[in-house]
Design an enzyme around this catalytic site. Structure first.
Site, PDB file in Angstrom:
ATOM      1  N   ARG A 205     -10.758  20.624  87.398  1.00  0.00           N
ATOM      2  CA  ARG A 205     -11.258  21.826  88.081  1.00  0.00           C
ATOM      3  C   ARG A 205     -10.411  22.150  89.303  1.00  0.00           C
ATOM      4  NH1 ARG A 205     -15.303  19.569  85.389  1.00  0.00           N
ATOM      5  NH2 ARG A 205     -16.150  20.960  83.808  1.00  0.00           N
ATOM      6  N   ASP A 234     -10.095  19.870  80.677  1.00  0.00           N
ATOM      7  CA  ASP A 234     -11.364  20.597  80.680  1.00  0.00           C
ATOM      8  C   ASP A 234     -11.095  22.069  80.428  1.00  0.00           C
ATOM      9  OD1 ASP A 234     -14.205  21.332  81.338  1.00  0.00           O
ATOM     10  OD2 ASP A 234     -14.230  19.255  82.010  1.00  0.00           O
ATOM     11  N   HIS A 305     -15.530  21.374  76.278  1.00  0.00           N
ATOM     12  CA  HIS A 305     -14.658  21.404  77.454  1.00  0.00           C
ATOM     13  C   HIS A 305     -13.202  21.504  77.020  1.00  0.00           C
ATOM     14  CE1 HIS A 305     -17.921  20.770  80.266  1.00  0.00           C
ATOM     15  NE2 HIS A 305     -18.383  19.825  79.472  1.00  0.00           N
ATOM     16  N   ASP A 367     -19.594  15.349  75.856  1.00  0.00           N
ATOM     17  CA  ASP A 367     -20.753  15.962  76.502  1.00  0.00           C
ATOM     18  C   ASP A 367     -20.755  17.480  76.343  1.00  0.00           C
ATOM     19  OD1 ASP A 367     -18.400  15.854  78.249  1.00  0.00           O
ATOM     20  OD2 ASP A 367     -19.669  16.979  79.629  1.00  0.00           O
ATOM     21  N   GLU A 368     -21.930  18.053  76.469  1.00  0.00           N
ATOM     22  CA  GLU A 368     -22.143  19.501  76.604  1.00  0.00           C
ATOM     23  C   GLU A 368     -21.360  20.321  75.586  1.00  0.00           C
ATOM     24  OE1 GLU A 368     -23.228  19.738  81.336  1.00  0.00           O
ATOM     25  OE2 GLU A 368     -21.148  19.989  80.774  1.00  0.00           O
ATOM     26  N   TYR A 459     -23.789  11.007  91.516  1.00  0.00           N
ATOM     27  CA  TYR A 459     -22.897  12.165  91.483  1.00  0.00           C
ATOM     28  C   TYR A 459     -22.573  12.556  92.923  1.00  0.00           C
ATOM     29  CZ  TYR A 459     -22.655  13.305  86.520  1.00  0.00           C
ATOM     30  OH  TYR A 459     -22.369  13.292  85.177  1.00  0.00           O
TER      31      TYR A 459
END
Length: 813
Positions: A205, A234, A305, A367-368, A459
């Site tokens: 990011r 990502d 991602h 994930d996701e 986190y």
């Protein structure tokens, strides 16, 4: 990347002030009251430590706390003339690392030699007969005549050197003095509780330089952390050079940030945000980490991602739409497709990664992965039938299984986020549990190794205090003590299953972390709490004792130029005003519970100032200056809080509550401009932007003055998109809506919004109030769709009736 699940209960936590008091958080101007004294006066070089002529810190204020420490009589004195000897060349390498630690910390650096121990020397020795269950174990014995560090493995000897460095930094005073640094005599027999003591950094990011990565690896080593999980791919960026596929970095390493941040202010042209690590740089980082006994675990995130990779090579995707690395945050639907050619691509990428990362593990994400595109693709559905996958999650499981076999064939083990449990999982796969600890419990019961990494506890992009000085992030707050309290081994596991818990890992996602200074603020001192949980026996952990040792750790951070968070060591102020009486009741608080000393006469507080014990009843106006203290010294610069009748009529967005039932995914967001430098920061609930001033005293109030900014709505919500709400606009650009008695209460004001903010990015709206009076919960919203941009509240002021504007068309109708 597991960071944004709006259904995670922790996301719903807010900074709301739901009671009736005026919550004044760090109001007024923070004053550098100790100007000229600098960091030293606020807990600097001599603040938390002890001068050389004084008695040393008995246990060295070590973090993490050793497994066993036995004090002994006497003191060892350390100077630049102290001999540092190693038994052989392998031990000499560690001795030189110890000297490097001293040099970096500004301490005396002795000469290093090889030889047998002599009186007054520090001696490092590797002993093949050293009996320990862990290669990271060591023994350190300090007495008046010398120090000896012994281990059976270079890793253990290294950690012994780290402990000795901590002992030296604990007792280093302002000038070190002719007698040198005093180290209390003791014997330490030490070994870690867990073999996986990890930290994950998201470089996809926001990109960090190799220099910053090296600095973080140094800090990890000096916390005895041993696993660096590197998130390199990502939707927003592909950060690792793959020579076989050059477009991954030519295309995938650049994105256009949302809003003004993606526009060159000089030309108006798009301004890309780019960055990747060459393979030579990767090797450099891996070697640097290995010298510090840190294993680097790379992550290639599949099947989701994946936008940056698909943008580079569209044939990898499951959509006909042209993609580019995204300048937004959230959960995206773009997945790698299920074709054989795509699996070969992933294996080819892994082949190059395996050559760069010699560690045991490779992380494959998992994930996701929103399956909408797979469900809509006739080819994916046909492929699933070919392979016998009953549903899309089973198809993902087949991809994981294939990559597990591929990695195993190259001597590697697969690890993935806990979603990989939702399909059949190869027995050798390891699970990283981020959606709480439940995935870890399930995995351990099935015989899989587990790393605990729950978003609710570990986190570090979550804020660590309620201070408005916190940087952008998610205002769900995870404090230092909450990190410290996390226990990686659940009671729900049977004794035989607990061996599968390899350890724990803190994760740092960087959507909101543009600067290295913000990164270090988020990590420290919470990473010290992670380190102690990973190393120290559970029965020996003690929060109050950790809190006692923490000020010395801050001293070490200053020596290493680590920009740790000051907010946990500052004072926060809360004022409850009685407007009629002209007084205020002021409560002071330190997030970590250190003692607070204060003044009201304009002077700077010191150790002799009044100790805060109960709320202060003060006539208005008043200025309170306060600081948190430990051992008679301030932990951060004192701050000034000025309260008067006018200031108590204003609240910032941090002081406003979120509206009831709309607190999901409250974020602390940064403005999109200027392109460089600092930007305004706003607290906003992105599903339904709404702010509330609870129990506002409207007697004598004729209007509100609301200052708003406007930022891009740069979020993708996937299946949570239907939960996004807004009030329909009744005019061209929407309206500022003010209701009393909550959002379902009486309309008090409706004011048309302008087409755009002013040149400074803000607009101030005067909203005359209809039927105002008494105490009410004020609900403040702006109507109109929040896409592509949304108005966000910066501050709200109550305007007395005598000064309020009168605009009939702005009153509630």
């Amino acid at each position: 990347m597991p960071t944004r699940n709006p259904n995670d209960g922790t996301e719903a936590m807010t900074l709301s002030r739901t009671h009736s008091r005026y919550r004044w958080l760090l109001a007024g101007i923070m004053l550098a009251l100790l100007a000229g004294c600098g960091e030293r006066a606020a807990g600097g070089a001599g603040a938390a430590g002890t001068a050389a002529s004084e008695a040393p810190v008995a246990d060295g204020a070590l973090i993490p706390k050793p497994a066993r420490l036995q004090p002994a009589p006497g003191v060892f004195r350390f100077t630049a003339a102290t001999p540092v000897l190693a038994a052989d060349a392998a031990a000499e390498a560690v001795a030189r690392q110890f000297a490097g630690f001293l040099q970096t910390s500004g301490l005396p650096v002795p000469e290093i030699g090889v030889g047998e121990p002599v009186d007054g020397a520090i001696h490092f020795r590797l002993d093949p007969a050293f009996d320990a269950a862990s290669p990271e174990a060591y023994t350190l014995e300090a007495g008046p005549d010398g120090v000896e560090v012994i281990a059976g493995d270079s890793a253990g000897l290294f950690y012994g050197a780290v402990t000795l460095w901590q002992l030296a930094t604990a007792n280093a005073g302002d000038g070190d003095g002719p007698d040198g640094i005093a180290i209390a005599a003791m014997r330490i027999d030490d070994a870690p509780r867990f073999g996986w003591r990890g930290f994950m950094l998201d470089s996809a990011r926001h990109f960090q330089s190799v220099e910053e990565i090296r600095k973080l690896l140094d800090a990890m080593a000096l916390h005895k952390l041993n696993t660096f999980h590197w998130h390199l791919t990502d939707d927003q960026g592909w950060r690792i050079e793959i020579k076989r596929y050059p477009k991954l970095t030519e295309v995938g390493a650049c994105r256009i940030p949302a809003g003004d941040g993606g526009i060159d202010p000089a030309t108006g042209a798009p301004r890309p945000y780019c960055g990747f690590y060459t393979q030579d740089q990767i090797r450099e980082v891996v070697a640097y980490a290995a010298e510090r006994h840190i294993t680097v675990v790379p992550e290639l995130d599949i099947p989701g991602h994946a936008t940056a990779a698909i943008a580079a090579y569209p044939e990898l995707g499951t959509t006909d739409r042209a993609l580019k690395p995204v300048g937004e945050w959230g959960v995206f639907e773009n997945l790698f497709n299920t074709e054989e050619a795509t699996m070969v691509f992933l294996e080819n990428v892994l082949t190059e990664m395996i050559a760069l990362f010699p560690g045991e593990y490779v992380h494959i994400g998992g994930d996701e992965a929103v399956k909408d595109q797979w469900q809509a693709s006739a080819r994916v559905q046909a492929r699933m039938r070919e392979l016998g996958a009953k549903d899309e999650m089973a198809m993902q499981g087949l991809m994981v299984e294939r990559l597990e076999k591929f990695l195993a064939g190259h001597g590697k083990r697969l690890i993935g986020w806990d979603e990989i449990l939702e399909a059949e999982l190869p027995a050798s796969a390891t699970v990283m549990s981020w959606r709480g600890i439940e995935g870890g419990i399930e995995a351990a019961r099935k015989g899989h190794d587990v790393v605990m990494s729950p978003s609710s506890d570990l986190y570090l992009d979550y804020l660590q205090t309620g201070s408005p000085d916190e940087p952008p992030g998610r205002p769900a707050t995870i404090t230092v003590d909450e990190v410290y309290a996390f226990e990686p081994v659940p009671d729900a596991l049977e004794a035989g299953q607990r061996r599968h818990i390899l350890g724990l890992q803190a994760n740092m996602w960087t959507e909101h972390t543009r600067f290295d200074a913000r990164l270090e603020h988020n990590l420290f001192p919470r990473l010290a709490a992670v380190a102690e949980t990973g190393w120290t026996p559970a029965a020996d952990k003690d929060w109050d004792d950790f809190r006692r040792r923490l000020p010395v750790q801050l001293q070490r951070y200053r020596r290493l130029d680590i920009g740790y968070a000051k907010t946990p060591f500052q004072v926060q102020a809360v004022a409850d005003d009685d407007r009629a009486a002209g007084t205020a009741t002021i409560e002071l608080d330190n997030p970590l519970g250190y003692e607070i000393r204060y003044t009201t006469d304009g002077s700077a507080p010191d150790a002799a100032s009044p100790l805060y014990r109960a709320p202060l009843q003060q006539p208005l106006p008043v200025e309170v200056k306060a600081a948190a203290f430990f051992d008679g010294r301030p932990l951060a610069e004192p701050q000034a809080f000025a309260f008067d009748a006018a200031s108590l009529l204003t609240r910032s967005d941090e002081q406003l509550a979120t509206c009831p039932d709309v607190g999901r995914l409250l974020l602390r967001l940064e403005d999109d401009g200027p392109a460089d430098g600092e930007r305004a920061i706003f607290n906003v609930t992105i599903f339904y932007p709404c702010w509330q001033w609870n129990d506002a005293d409207l007697d004598g109030i004729g209007a509100l003055k609301v200052r708003l900014g406007r930022i891009p709505y740069y979020f993708q919500l996937a299946h949570d998109e239907p939960h996004r709400r807004f009030e329909p606009a009744r005019s061209a650009h929407g309206e500022l809506l003010v209701h009393g008695g909550g959002c379902d209460g009486m309309p008090l004001a409706t004011v048309p919004m302008p087409a755009a903010p002013d040149a400074d990015g803000f607009v101030e709206i005067d909203a005359p109030l209809a039927q105002a009076g008494g105490r009410q919960d004020l609900c403040i919203r702006v109507s109109g769709d929040t896409r592509p941009t949304m108005w966000v509240v910066d501050r709200v002021s109550l305007v007395p009736a005598a000064a309020a504007p009168v605009e009939a068309d702005a009153a509630a109708r």
